[in-house]
Design a protein around this motif. Structure first.
Motif, PDB file in Angstrom:
ATOM      1  N   GLY A 299      28.392 -51.058 -65.259  1.00 23.44           N
ATOM      2  CA  GLY A 299      29.318 -51.992 -64.607  1.00 23.44           C
ATOM      3  C   GLY A 299      30.677 -51.412 -64.244  1.00 23.44           C
ATOM      4  N   VAL A 300      30.817 -50.079 -64.281  1.00 28.57           N
ATOM      5  CA  VAL A 300      32.097 -49.482 -63.866  1.00 28.57           C
ATOM      6  C   VAL A 300      32.231 -49.649 -62.345  1.00 28.57           C
ATOM      7  N   VAL A 301      33.357 -50.207 -61.904  1.00 28.39           N
ATOM      8  CA  VAL A 301      33.554 -50.430 -60.466  1.00 28.39           C
ATOM      9  C   VAL A 301      34.541 -49.430 -59.863  1.00 28.39           C
ATOM     10  N   ALA A 302      35.411 -48.866 -60.683  1.00 24.06           N
ATOM     11  CA  ALA A 302      36.403 -47.923 -60.146  1.00 24.06           C
ATOM     12  C   ALA A 302      36.804 -46.921 -61.212  1.00 24.06           C
ATOM     13  N   VAL A 303      37.132 -45.701 -60.784  1.00 19.29           N
ATOM     14  CA  VAL A 303      37.848 -44.785 -61.672  1.00 19.29           C
ATOM     15  C   VAL A 303      39.212 -44.549 -61.021  1.00 19.29           C
ATOM     16  N   ILE A 304      40.237 -44.640 -61.841  1.00 18.98           N
ATOM     17  CA  ILE A 304      41.599 -44.407 -61.353  1.00 18.98           C
ATOM     18  C   ILE A 304      42.109 -43.186 -62.094  1.00 18.98           C
ATOM     19  N   VAL A 305      42.461 -42.156 -61.339  1.00 18.00           N
ATOM     20  CA  VAL A 305      42.759 -40.864 -61.969  1.00 18.00           C
ATOM     21  C   VAL A 305      43.996 -40.227 -61.336  1.00 18.00           C
ATOM     22  N   LYS A 306      44.426 -39.127 -61.965  1.00 18.55           N
ATOM     23  CA  LYS A 306      45.508 -38.340 -61.349  1.00 18.55           C
ATOM     24  C   LYS A 306      44.922 -37.415 -60.285  1.00 18.55           C
ATOM     25  N   SER A 307      43.737 -36.820 -60.541  1.00 19.43           N
ATOM     26  CA  SER A 307      43.012 -36.052 -59.527  1.00 19.43           C
ATOM     27  C   SER A 307      41.549 -35.976 -59.946  1.00 19.43           C
ATOM     28  N   LEU A 308      40.699 -35.611 -58.967  1.00 18.46           N
ATOM     29  CA  LEU A 308      39.265 -35.774 -59.146  1.00 18.46           C
ATOM     30  C   LEU A 308      38.518 -34.506 -58.691  1.00 18.46           C
ATOM     31  N   ALA A 309      37.446 -34.156 -59.398  1.00 20.87           N
ATOM     32  CA  ALA A 309      36.642 -32.990 -58.999  1.00 20.87           C
ATOM     33  C   ALA A 309      35.704 -33.357 -57.846  1.00 20.87           C
ATOM     34  N   ARG A 310      35.389 -32.361 -56.996  1.00 20.35           N
ATOM     35  CA  ARG A 310      34.707 -32.605 -55.718  1.00 20.35           C
ATOM     36  C   ARG A 310      33.330 -33.250 -55.850  1.00 20.35           C
ATOM     37  N   ILE A 311      32.436 -32.634 -56.632  1.00 20.28           N
ATOM     38  CA  ILE A 311      31.058 -33.156 -56.626  1.00 20.28           C
ATOM     39  C   ILE A 311      31.017 -34.518 -57.318  1.00 20.28           C
ATOM     40  N   HIS A 312      31.818 -34.672 -58.367  1.00 19.62           N
ATOM     41  CA  HIS A 312      31.811 -35.960 -59.053  1.00 19.62           C
ATOM     42  C   HIS A 312      32.345 -37.059 -58.134  1.00 19.62           C
ATOM     43  N   ARG A 313      33.365 -36.713 -57.348  1.00 25.71           N
ATOM     44  CA  ARG A 313      33.897 -37.680 -56.375  1.00 25.71           C
ATOM     45  C   ARG A 313      32.759 -38.147 -55.454  1.00 25.71           C
ATOM     46  N   ALA A 314      31.982 -37.173 -54.952  1.00 23.03           N
ATOM     47  CA  ALA A 314      30.869 -37.516 -54.044  1.00 23.03           C
ATOM     48  C   ALA A 314      29.846 -38.397 -54.752  1.00 23.03           C
ATOM     49  N   ASN A 315      29.576 -38.097 -56.026  1.00 27.76           N
ATOM     50  CA  ASN A 315      28.595 -38.907 -56.763  1.00 27.76           C
ATOM     51  C   ASN A 315      29.100 -40.327 -56.972  1.00 27.76           C
ATOM     52  N   LEU A 316      30.387 -40.463 -57.266  1.00 29.12           N
ATOM     53  CA  LEU A 316      30.950 -41.817 -57.434  1.00 29.12           C
ATOM     54  C   LEU A 316      30.759 -42.614 -56.144  1.00 29.12           C
ATOM     55  N   ILE A 317      31.048 -41.983 -55.021  1.00 29.37           N
ATOM     56  CA  ILE A 317      30.899 -42.665 -53.726  1.00 29.37           C
ATOM     57  C   ILE A 317      29.442 -43.055 -53.515  1.00 29.37           C
ATOM     58  N   ASN A 318      28.536 -42.105 -53.778  1.00 28.70           N
ATOM     59  CA  ASN A 318      27.109 -42.366 -53.548  1.00 28.70           C
ATOM     60  C   ASN A 318      26.602 -43.569 -54.332  1.00 28.70           C
ATOM     61  N   PHE A 319      27.214 -43.827 -55.492  1.00 26.16           N
ATOM     62  CA  PHE A 319      26.727 -44.944 -56.307  1.00 26.16           C
ATOM     63  C   PHE A 319      27.680 -46.134 -56.305  1.00 26.16           C
ATOM     64  N   GLY A 320      28.599 -46.145 -55.353  1.00 25.94           N
ATOM     65  CA  GLY A 320      29.410 -47.343 -55.124  1.00 25.94           C
ATOM     66  C   GLY A 320      30.530 -47.550 -56.122  1.00 25.94           C
ATOM     67  N   ILE A 321      31.047 -46.467 -56.709  1.00 29.10           N
ATOM     68  CA  ILE A 321      32.218 -46.586 -57.598  1.00 29.10           C
ATOM     69  C   ILE A 321      33.437 -46.100 -56.829  1.00 29.10           C
ATOM     70  N   LEU A 322      34.500 -46.887 -56.841  1.00 33.89           N
ATOM     71  CA  LEU A 322      35.714 -46.510 -56.105  1.00 33.89           C
ATOM     72  C   LEU A 322      36.455 -45.361 -56.798  1.00 33.89           C
TER      73      LEU A 322
END
Ligand code: F3S
Length: 638
Positions: free
Chosen positions: A547-570
């Motif tokens: 049920g995680v809908v968003a991650v709020i961070v200072k900065s984000l790694a590239r592949i993980h960012r893409a995976n979050l997008i692919n599974f609908g997490i902001l």
């Protein structure tokens, strides 16, 4: 104006977008690879798209991670992977044949080709001039379906190599030096392209060590030219016809240049628990060593292992020191065997493991409690070895073998003369017959699904207003190993999202899962470089399931960012990093998703009225994917 190698490959594969750094481009993908830990999910996703056959020139499914067949789960996965490969036109590499990147380099990678793989060390193939990138399994599934692969156009950095390696310095020391220089965040949004006179002195297996571990820089990928060394390698592998020259134009331009004089390098190690904590081997002289492990997709080539055996020959390991050796492929193992090198290896007291990832992914070989383990691998994150308080140092095979024999760190100046550089034996045995090529007629092929293969879950679209709470606050450099630990018990559940989700953040906060289960949704608050490490999409899929809908961070790694997008997490980034300190676990936050714009700034409101500004670097398409509830919803399930 001339083109660099990266631009040459991109321009010949460009389907959408412009080659301007940062703007989104869509690339035609020639080849894909998967490994078993991420592959089952990728093929389930491919099946959900309803395409009859893979659309790539070549797709290969390797089994190298979960090869310990303790219980039904892993063999069930392997059976599914074998049958789904036959059905859809994918080459299958059975368990024990070798590690995906080593096998791909030896058998399939081509200069100038585009390759994406559901494993973060896919850039290994950049060692012979492929544009090879790690990606989430869903991105690989889409590429197999013939869709372009979208990335921001990277900046291209030239790494100019001068001089020549001397003494005990190796290719591993080149990449360790670069990691020490640029850090694990230094490559984000960049391709590292190697050039200069020093390149000519490095063989393809040496180049592949460097491009493999370039992943630890956070880079999009790394690559070398395709030149005489490449031709020599492909000829040795019986694939001369795959050679084509690929070099940068004389007037090519780069966004930046880093110069490394190879003649000045010395043996280096990365200290626990980050690959960029690099110091010289001699600076740690006296530190006791309890284990060494030589292998992994970084250092398991024939030349690496023959050099290792030449160091071990006529020596014996001290009592209490464990040395494990995993060849990268059965071809490597056969070459060692045919030259009579297995005997001296065994006589030294070393253990010969299967041709798989093995200890690198925590499949056995854990160090003793608080032990010091010197490994030739690419990652030394805390707990990844399976022993939480072990201290893992990353080094070359030469260093790992020498330190194992000494039982402690010693000064390389005392090691004597290094073995000569090893290339290939006169005769190279083929293992091509071990791959299972898809049948001409797939009508009779039935996909077999054991009980560990759980159907894909559907996710709903994001609501217009998200009302949620921070359910977990973590610090900087959270890796995918922190989000979802590796190890035999957990990775066996990769095809079973409900079961594997029980382990999300289990080593960071054992109550996280129950907090998520007791609420409708949740937000994760992170620091710098959140999600660095592997490409495992389960580190996004598991949180989404919970049920995680968003991650709020200072900065984000590239592949993980893409995976979050692919599974609908902001994936949201704090506009003011100091707001991180104003939020804590339990802080209530709301966000109108209708206020989100591509690359824009939005405002979140806390329950006590505080306004928190968050930014995104999403393209229009990426934002639409997230709002739809993920990429599968966006492209449409069949
Ligand atoms: Fe395997 Fe370790 Fe490489 S898990 S693919 S050997 S990073």
């Amino acid at each position: 104006m001339g083109l660099n190698i990266t631009e040459k490959i991109i321009s010949s594969h460009l389907i959408t977008g412009k080659m301007e750094p940062g703007s989104e481009i869509g690339l035609k993908i020639d080849q894909t690879l998967t490994q078993d830990a991420t592959g089952t999910m990728a093929y389930l996703q491919f099946e959900a798209m309803g395409i009859a056959k893979v659309q790539t020139e070549l797709s290969v499914s390797y089994v190298d991670h979960n090869t310990l067949q303790m219980g039904f789960r892993n063999p069930d996965d392997h059976q599914y992977l074998r049958t789904v490969a036959a059905k859809y036109g994918v080459v299958f590499s059975p368990a024990g044949t070798g590690i995906c990147h080593q096998l791909h380099l030896e058998n399939f990678a081509k200069p100038g080709a585009t390759l994406i793989g559901s494993d973060s060390h896919t850039p290994t193939a950049g060692g012979l001039g492929s544009l090879a990138m790690g990606a989430g399994g869903l991105s690989v599934a889409l590429a197999m379906a013939g869709q372009p692969y979208s990335i921001p156009m990277p900046k291209v950095v030239k790494v100019e190599l001068t001089g020549k390696l001397t003494g005990w310095a190796t290719a591993k020391d080149i990449i360790l030096h670069l990691l020490g220089l640029l850090t694990v965040k230094g490559g984000v949004g960049k391709v590292f392209e190697f050039g200069g006179k020093g390149v000519e002195t490095l063989t393809v297996p040496e180049r592949a060590v460097i491009t493999n571990m370039g992943a630890e820089l956070g880079a999009t990928t790394s690559l070398f030219p395709s030149d005489k060394q490449t031709e020599k390698f492909l000829k040795a592998m019986g694939r001369e016809e795959d050679f084509s020259e690929l070099i940068a134009d004389a007037d090519a331009t780069y966004s930046d240049t880093v110069v490394i004089n190879l003649s000045e390098l010395e043996p280096l190690v990365a200290q626990p628990h980050m690959p960029d904590r690099v110091v010289s081997v001699k600076s740690l002289a006296g530190l006791k060593v309890s284990q060494s492990a030589i292998g992994s997709c970084t250092n398991s080539s024939y030349s690496d292992l023959k050099t290792t055996v030449l160091i071990l020959k006529d020596n014996q390991l001290p009592q209490g020191v464990d040395l494990m050796i995993s060849p990268g492929s059965k071809q490597v193992l056969k070459m060692l065997a045919s030259e009579g090198l297995i005997g001296p290896l065994l006589d030294s007291g070393a253990r010969l493991l299967e041709c798989t990832c093995g200890p690198c992914i925590g499949m056995g070989g854990s160090p003793v409690s608080a032990g010091v383990s010197v490994r030739t691998f690419n990652r030394n994150f805390e707990g990844r070895s399976g022993t939480q308080d072990a201290k893992v140092y990353l080094a070359s095979p030469q260093t790992a073998a020498k330190l194992a024999l000494a039982g402690e760190f010693t000064d390389p100046a005392t090691w004597g003369t290094p073995p000569e550089k090893i290339e290939f034996p006169a005769e190279i045995p083929s293992i091509r017959h071990l791959f299972i090529f898809p049948p001409e007629n797939d009508e009779k092929v039935e996909i077999v699904r054991g009980p560990n293969i759980i159907p894909l879950e559907s996710f709903s679209a994001l609501p217009e207003i998200i009302t949620s709470e921070v359910r977990l606050k973590v610090g900087d450099d959270i890796t995918t190993d922190h989000i979802l630990p590796a190890g035999a018990q957990i990775t066996a559940l990769r095809s079973n999202i409900p079961a594997i989700s029980e382990y999300i953040f289990s080593r960071v906060d054992e109550n996280f899962v129950s907090r998520m289960k007791n609420s409708d949704n949740g937000i994760i608050l992170g620091g710098e470089n959140y999600g660095q490490g592997s490409s495992r999409e389960h580190a996004a899929l598991g949180p989404r399931h919970l049920g995680v809908v968003a991650v709020i961070v200072k900065s984000l790694a590239r592949i993980h960012r893409a995976n979050l997008i692919n599974f609908g997490i902001l994936p949201l980034v704090l506009s003011n990093k100091s707001d991180y300190d104003k939020l804590s676990e339990g802080s209530g936050l709301s966000l109108e998703t209708t206020s989100l714009t591509p690359g824009g700034v939005a405002e979140m409101t806390t329950t006590d009225g505080l306004k928190i500004k968050v930014e995104n670097d999403l393209s229009e398409k990426e934002l639409a994917i997230i709002l739809a509830g993920g990429l599968l919803n966006y492209v449409g399930r069949k």
